[in-house]
Enzyme design. Structure first.
Site, mmCIF file in Angstrom:
data_model
loop_
_atom_site.group_PDB
_atom_site.id
_atom_site.type_symbol
_atom_site.label_atom_id
_atom_site.label_comp_id
_atom_site.label_asym_id
_atom_site.label_seq_id
_atom_site.Cartn_x
_atom_site.Cartn_y
_atom_site.Cartn_z
ATOM 1 N N LYS A 27 0.815 -1.214 0.000
ATOM 2 C CA LYS A 27 0.000 0.000 0.000
ATOM 3 C C LYS A 27 0.854 1.272 0.000
ATOM 4 O O LYS A 27 0.364 2.355 -0.293
ATOM 5 C CB LYS A 27 -0.961 -0.005 1.187
ATOM 6 C CG LYS A 27 -2.045 -1.057 1.042
ATOM 7 C CD LYS A 27 -3.107 -0.958 2.121
ATOM 8 C CE LYS A 27 -4.235 -1.941 1.880
ATOM 9 N NZ LYS A 27 -3.845 -3.356 2.143
HETATM 10 C C1 LIG Z 1 -4.466 -4.450 1.483
HETATM 11 C C2 LIG Z 1 -3.774 -5.751 1.508
HETATM 12 C C3 LIG Z 1 -4.147 -6.831 0.678
HETATM 13 C C4 LIG Z 1 -5.359 -6.762 -0.228
HETATM 14 O O1 LIG Z 1 -5.148 -5.928 -1.339
HETATM 15 P P1 LIG Z 1 -6.375 -5.483 -2.249
HETATM 16 O O2 LIG Z 1 -5.810 -4.530 -3.229
HETATM 17 O O3 LIG Z 1 -7.378 -4.844 -1.327
HETATM 18 O O4 LIG Z 1 -6.918 -6.718 -2.880
HETATM 19 C C5 LIG Z 1 -3.407 -7.998 0.699
HETATM 20 N N1 LIG Z 1 -2.343 -8.123 1.526
HETATM 21 C C6 LIG Z 1 -1.953 -7.124 2.352
HETATM 22 C C7 LIG Z 1 -0.787 -7.348 3.250
HETATM 23 C C8 LIG Z 1 -2.639 -5.911 2.361
HETATM 24 O O5 LIG Z 1 -2.250 -4.932 3.198
#
Ligand SMILES: *Cc1c(COP(=O)(O)O)cnc(C)c1O
Length: 444
Positions: free
Chosen positions: A107
């Protein structure tokens, strides 16, 4: 650049409008109007480019002159300042490590890019822009780190007291400068309700400029396409057909891969991996979309019962094929390029242990779900392929679980370990909206 709403293709917005609004007024999601393949010359030269340079060219291609090259370069190079190495774990499977940013999860790519883009569109404004976020854990950490020290932008994060992990709390409360943490004596839903109320409070909005850093913001999606290019570059243009496996919750990461593919990146197939929150794998299987409440699992960042980007996925397949979303033909088109797999916690724990023992590679619980999906997919498929697993977070972020599963202690990266001793600073607040309002009015 123009964007449209998935609910109504004739509802249009500029990039700046889409970034500041996050959601279109009709509650659809913004999508770029034109996503065409990059020129052949780009793919010819790609192997010599850095991830930031590829990102810059992708943006220039999508934005169509909305931002002058010099400024765009500064935004992309500033955001993408950490690597995404591709690590081979056996002949057919590699891991793309997306956890080398400040909050140790993928993210960071989206949050850092969004911060710089907002700051750019906000330039020349005398009054600060206040980003209001409610978090149940991880999003807050990436947003706090992403917007940290961004000129003209203040960040106010609401989190439920005692309901986020110690490490997550430290990620929110120890940065200082333009990042303020509000510790709310309530639940995540209370935090979210307070933020929502602020957005409909016209009196507040006439005095304080507020915006959100919501995960459905298009400016978080676009930079997530960059690392698909980076993976292909490292795998080499002569690699066997590339299959990307994406551990998914809200499906933003996978949707970014679909955008990269639409821009001409040679991706032969996608694997959507989920925990027991399996609405999308079961849609791919049956053609029926049945969203519902989420259940808690070990891979908690994927505990999503109604994935927000599902609308974007059906829109892309409907649009590619000239069809309406959620028609049978959209489902068939999606099914032919995405395979879905779902796994429970017991299998996930077993995979995490197994990969560690046999390949000497430590996955986090989200990556372990993805690994299981790749194993199943390889078992079913006769074609040769190179499967790339997106490792969405560093295993040390889930230290207590990972150590329990392995029965051994694990190393923690310096930047995470340092947080343990950093001093927490937060403002305590009840769930009364007026307290939040007074805080914002008195400070901004
Ligand atoms: C947010 C997140 C996900 C999911 O990602 P999406 O784009 O919402 O499908 C998977 N793994 C981790 C560690 C995350 O922080």
């Amino acid at each position: 650049m123009q964007l449209y709403s998935t609910n109504n293709p004739s509802l249009r917005a500029s990039l700046a409008e889409a970034v500041f609004q996050a959601l279109p007024p009709d509650r659809g999601l913004y999508m770029p109007l034109e996503v065409s393949p990059l020129p052949k010359s780009f793919f010819g030269a790609m192997t010599k480019m850095s991830m930031a340079e590829m990102g810059f060219r992708v943006c220039r291609h999508l934005f169509k002159g909305t931002i002058p090259d010099d400024d765009l370069e500064e935004i992309v190079y500033g955001a993408i300042n950490f690597p995404a190495p591709l690590v081979e774990i056996d002949g057919q499977i590699s891991v793309l490590e997306l956890f080398h940013g400040p909050s140790l999860a993928f993210k960071d790519f989206g949050a850092r890019f969004m911060a710089r883009l907002m700051s750019y569109f906000n330039r020349g404004n005398q009054q600060d822009l206040v980003i209001l976020v409610a978090t149940s854990g991880d999003t807050g950490g990436a947003v706090a780190a992403g917007f940290y020290d961004t000129p003209g932008i203040e960040v106010v994060i609401l989190y439920p007291s005692g309901k986020v992990s110690l490490l997550q709390e430290k990620q929110l409360t120890t940065l200082g400068k333009n990042v303020k943490a509000l510790e709310i004596d309530g639940t995540f839903d209370d935090c979210q309700a307070m933020v929502k109320q602020a957005f409909v409070d016209n009196e507040l909005r006439s005095k304080v400029r507020i915006s959100s850093a919501n995960s459905i913001n298009i400016s978080r999606l676009i930079p997530q396409s960059f690392y698909y290019f980076e993976a292909v570059r490292q795998a080499g243009m002569d690699s066997p057909p590339l299959v990307f496996c994406v551990p998914s919750g809200n499906f933003g990461n996978l949707t970014a891969g679909l955008l990269a593919q639409k821009m001409g990146l040679p991706i032969s197939h996608f694997i959507a991996a989920t925990n027991s929150n399996d609405v999308v794998p079961s849609y791919l299987e049956s053609g029926k979309y049945n969203p519902g409440p989420s259940t808690s699992t070990l891979s908690n960042a994927m505990d999503v019962g109604n994935p927000s980007n599902f609308m974007r996925m059906t829109d892309l397949y409907g649009q590619i094929n000239g069809l309406d979303p959620l028609k049978e033909s959209t489902w068939q088109a999606m099914q032919s390029s995405i395979s879905g797999y779902a796994f429970g916690d017991a299998e996930t724990e077993d995979a995490l242990r197994r990969v560690y023992l046999t390949h000497d590679y430590l996955l986090d619980p989200h990556g372990a779900v993805g690994y299981l999906a790749i194993e199943d997919h390889l078992r079913k498929s006769e074609k040769s392929m190179h499967a790339i697993l997106l490792e969405t977070a560093h295993p040390a972020k889930f230290k207590p679980d990972v150590e329990r599963i392995l029965g051994a202690s694990i190393a923690v990266p310096e930047r995470l370990a340092r947080l343990a001793d950093a001093k927490k600073e937060a403002f305590s607040m009840s769930t009364e909206y007026t307290e939040l309002k007074d805080f914002l009015l008195s400070r901004y």
